[in-house]
Design an enzyme around this catalytic site. Structure first.
Site, PDB file in Angstrom:
ATOM      1  N   GLU A  27       0.859  -1.189   0.000  1.00 36.79           N
ATOM      2  CA  GLU A  27       0.000   0.000   0.000  1.00 36.79           C
ATOM      3  C   GLU A  27       0.894   1.238   0.000  1.00 36.79           C
ATOM      4  O   GLU A  27       1.770   1.378   0.864  1.00 36.79           O
ATOM      5  CB  GLU A  27      -0.931   0.057   1.222  1.00 36.79           C
ATOM      6  CG  GLU A  27      -1.860   1.279   1.065  1.00 36.79           C
ATOM      7  CD  GLU A  27      -2.709   1.631   2.275  1.00 36.79           C
ATOM      8  OE1 GLU A  27      -2.595   0.985   3.323  1.00 36.79           O
ATOM      9  OE2 GLU A  27      -3.484   2.599   2.150  1.00 36.79           O
ATOM     10  N   GLU A  52       5.036   5.166   3.430  1.00 40.54           N
ATOM     11  CA  GLU A  52       4.365   6.421   3.793  1.00 40.54           C
ATOM     12  C   GLU A  52       5.455   7.449   4.085  1.00 40.54           C
ATOM     13  O   GLU A  52       6.376   7.172   4.852  1.00 40.54           O
ATOM     14  CB  GLU A  52       3.464   6.183   5.025  1.00 40.54           C
ATOM     15  CG  GLU A  52       2.894   7.408   5.677  1.00 40.54           C
ATOM     16  CD  GLU A  52       2.067   8.294   4.747  1.00 40.54           C
ATOM     17  OE1 GLU A  52       1.057   7.844   4.204  1.00 40.54           O
ATOM     18  OE2 GLU A  52       2.480   9.462   4.558  1.00 40.54           O
ATOM     19  N   ASP A 102      -2.325  12.119  -2.856  1.00 45.83           N
ATOM     20  CA  ASP A 102      -2.328  13.589  -2.879  1.00 45.83           C
ATOM     21  C   ASP A 102      -2.526  14.038  -4.329  1.00 45.83           C
ATOM     22  O   ASP A 102      -1.741  13.674  -5.195  1.00 45.83           O
ATOM     23  CB  ASP A 102      -0.988  14.122  -2.357  1.00 45.83           C
ATOM     24  CG  ASP A 102      -0.785  13.761  -0.891  1.00 45.83           C
ATOM     25  OD1 ASP A 102      -1.780  13.734  -0.149  1.00 45.83           O
ATOM     26  OD2 ASP A 102       0.373  13.507  -0.500  1.00 45.83           O
ATOM     27  N   LYS A 106      -2.804  22.050  -8.279  1.00 48.71           N
ATOM     28  CA  LYS A 106      -2.308  23.208  -9.039  1.00 48.71           C
ATOM     29  C   LYS A 106      -1.417  22.734 -10.183  1.00 48.71           C
ATOM     30  O   LYS A 106      -0.616  21.807 -10.003  1.00 48.71           O
ATOM     31  CB  LYS A 106      -1.478  24.118  -8.128  1.00 48.71           C
ATOM     32  CG  LYS A 106      -2.318  24.859  -7.139  1.00 48.71           C
ATOM     33  CD  LYS A 106      -1.518  25.950  -6.459  1.00 48.71           C
ATOM     34  CE  LYS A 106      -2.361  26.577  -5.382  1.00 48.71           C
ATOM     35  NZ  LYS A 106      -1.588  26.931  -4.211  1.00 48.71           N
ATOM     36  N   ASP A 138     -10.903  10.513  -5.051  1.00 51.50           N
ATOM     37  CA  ASP A 138     -12.073  11.398  -5.124  1.00 51.50           C
ATOM     38  C   ASP A 138     -11.846  12.469  -6.178  1.00 51.50           C
ATOM     39  O   ASP A 138     -12.706  13.334  -6.365  1.00 51.50           O
ATOM     40  CB  ASP A 138     -12.252  12.106  -3.779  1.00 51.50           C
ATOM     41  CG  ASP A 138     -11.017  12.931  -3.479  1.00 51.50           C
ATOM     42  OD1 ASP A 138      -9.934  12.323  -3.316  1.00 51.50           O
ATOM     43  OD2 ASP A 138     -11.102  14.172  -3.473  1.00 51.50           O
TER      44      ASP A 138
HETATM   45  C1  LIG Z   1      -4.442  12.047   1.052  1.00 52.62           C
HETATM   46  S1  LIG Z   1      -3.470  10.959   1.987  1.00 52.62           S
HETATM   47  C2  LIG Z   1      -4.388   9.426   1.967  1.00 52.62           C
HETATM   48  C3  LIG Z   1      -4.044   8.518   3.133  1.00 52.62           C
HETATM   49  C4  LIG Z   1      -4.772   7.156   3.137  1.00 52.62           C
HETATM   50  N1  LIG Z   1      -4.443   6.371   1.974  1.00 52.62           N
HETATM   51  C5  LIG Z   1      -6.269   7.335   3.236  1.00 52.62           C
HETATM   52  O1  LIG Z   1      -6.960   7.014   2.256  1.00 52.62           O
HETATM   53  O2  LIG Z   1      -6.737   7.780   4.301  1.00 52.62           O
HETATM   54  C6  LIG Z   1      -2.106  10.586   0.909  1.00 52.62           C
HETATM   55  C7  LIG Z   1      -0.940   9.964   1.653  1.00 52.62           C
HETATM   56  O3  LIG Z   1       0.079   9.567   0.743  1.00 52.62           O
HETATM   57  C8  LIG Z   1       1.337   9.836   1.332  1.00 52.62           C
HETATM   58  N2  LIG Z   1       2.315   9.894   0.220  1.00 52.62           N
HETATM   59  C9  LIG Z   1       2.388  10.842  -0.736  1.00 52.62           C
HETATM   60  N3  LIG Z   1       3.374  10.566  -1.617  1.00 52.62           N
HETATM   61  C10 LIG Z   1       3.931   9.390  -1.204  1.00 52.62           C
HETATM   62  C11 LIG Z   1       5.007   8.581  -1.704  1.00 52.62           C
HETATM   63  N4  LIG Z   1       5.694   8.946  -2.799  1.00 52.62           N
HETATM   64  N5  LIG Z   1       5.329   7.450  -1.041  1.00 52.62           N
HETATM   65  C12 LIG Z   1       4.631   7.109   0.089  1.00 52.62           C
HETATM   66  N6  LIG Z   1       3.629   7.839   0.598  1.00 52.62           N
HETATM   67  C13 LIG Z   1       3.258   8.964  -0.039  1.00 52.62           C
HETATM   68  C14 LIG Z   1       1.121  11.133   2.071  1.00 52.62           C
HETATM   69  O4  LIG Z   1       2.060  11.362   3.087  1.00 52.62           O
HETATM   70  C15 LIG Z   1      -0.292  10.929   2.634  1.00 52.62           C
HETATM   71  O5  LIG Z   1      -0.271  10.317   3.915  1.00 52.62           O
END
Ligand SMILES: C[S@@+](CC[C@H](N)C(=O)[O-])C[C@H]1O[C@@H](n2cnc3c(N)ncnc32)[C@H](O)[C@@H]1O
Length: 310
Positions: A27, A52, A102, A106, A138
């Site tokens: 994941e 993460e 994420d 932008k 989303d």
């Molecule tokens: C919007 S959150 C969603 C968290 C979780 N999957 C949820 O649905 O509740 C996106 C997560 O991806 C992590 N993230 C972003 N880029 C990443 C990367 N290249 N490798 C690992 N994690 C990453 C961010 O730190 C953040 O916790």
């Protein structure tokens, strides 16, 4: 349960990591770890891996997995691309989940999005034949972007469909569902493999130098910065440790950021400059540069280098 960069074997053997064989599932961006707990309940035979980048989320997820008695997961604090390249061997993964990545909405930030052609190329080498990445989001624009990138890679077939129910129980899924936002889902199924091997990052012997002269006091230290295409290095601060100095460095390389403790201390052969023994980073080109930067600062303070091995 927590994997650190210096200890990543490549290619990892799931038997050694988990003490058993079984489908290996990653994941990316596990946030608070809720989804890993769900997967462990639904698929007790799966070996789970999570990446993460946010340290606070990693701590929260670790606590949650311990509390819930999940023993079949290994977590990595850092970029999933680094983990794929440096731990996961060729064709080793069955499945990858990306839930609510994420979106970087932008235009000027779009290059930060994870699901782009270079990522799909790397992923194609680590997924087993017929393996898939499951995206749930989303964000319609990111969904369109990711599906276009996957198709442009020429290595994945995009299969849109309803999101698996478990992906709708993550923290972000709940947040967006509460706001009645529509949710988009697709499986990206591997159909071919990129022709590069994507080898792991090069590792080096522990760098050090021997200098002669008198160490300056910690108060003389000023932040040192070196930017280069292969690594950005910042020596952030220094403090006194007995007759020696300890220096905190931040080393940023492609997909890897490390905080490294360096030291300069008197020894019976002169002033030893190298890594603090308590700190065992992955010794990369950037870590060597950090030691070199400290040596150059000490030279500017009047010390002389008599031996260098980095
Ligand atoms: C919007 S959150 C969603 C968290 C979780 N999957 C949820 O649905 O509740 C996106 C997560 O991806 C992590 N993230 C972003 N880029 C990443 C990367 N290249 N490798 C690992 N994690 C990453 C961010 O730190 C953040 O916790």
């Amino acid at each position: 349960m927590l994997l650190v960069p210096a200890d990543l074997p490549f290619p990892a053997s799931p038997e050694a990591l988990y003490g058993r064989t079984g489908p290996w599932v990653l994941e990316i961006g596990f946030g608070d770890g809720r989804f890993l707990v769900e997967l462990a309940r639904l698929h007790p035979e799966w070996n789970l891996l999570g990446a993460e980048v946010a340290p606070a989320s990693v701590s929260r997820a670790l606590r949650r997995l311990k509390r819930e008695g999940v023993a079949q997961a290994r977590l990595f604090r850092g970029d999933a691309r680094f983990l794929l390249r440096n731990l996961v061997g060729p064709r080793a993964l069955e499945r990858v989940y990306v839930n609510f990545p994420d979106p970087w909405p932008k235009k000027k930030h779009a290059e930060r999005r994870l699901l782009q052609v270079p990522f799909f190329r790397l992923l194609s080498t680590r997924l087993a034949a017929g393996g898939a990445l499951l995206l749930t989001t989303d964000h319609p624009e990111y969904y369109e972007f990711a599906t276009a990138e996957a198709r442009a890679s020429g290595l994945f077939e995009v299969r849109p469909g309803p999101p698996p129910p478990e992906t709708l129980r993550t923290k972000y899924a709940r947040k967006w569902l509460d706001q009645s936002r529509p949710i988009f889902h697709a499986a990206f199924v591997k159909t071919a493999e990129a022709d590069e091997a994507f080898p792991p990052i090069r590792r080096y012997p522990v760098p050090h130098a021997l200098m002669q002269g008198t160490l300056p006091p910690a108060e003389a230290f000023r932040k040192q910065v070196e930017t280069a295409p292969e690594a950005n290095v910042v020596l952030l601060e220094a403090w006194q440790a007995g007759p020696g100095l300890v220096v905190l460095a931040r080393v940023e390389e492609a997909e890897l950021a490390q905080e490294v403790l360096l030291e300069a201390r008197p020894s019976n052969k002169g002033v030893y400059v190298g890594l603090r023994p308590s700190c065992s980073p992955l010794v990369t080109a950037g870590v060597k540069r950090a030691v070199g930067l400290l040596v150059r600062w000490l030279e500017a303070q009047g010390l002389e280098t008599v031996q260098r091995s980095y």
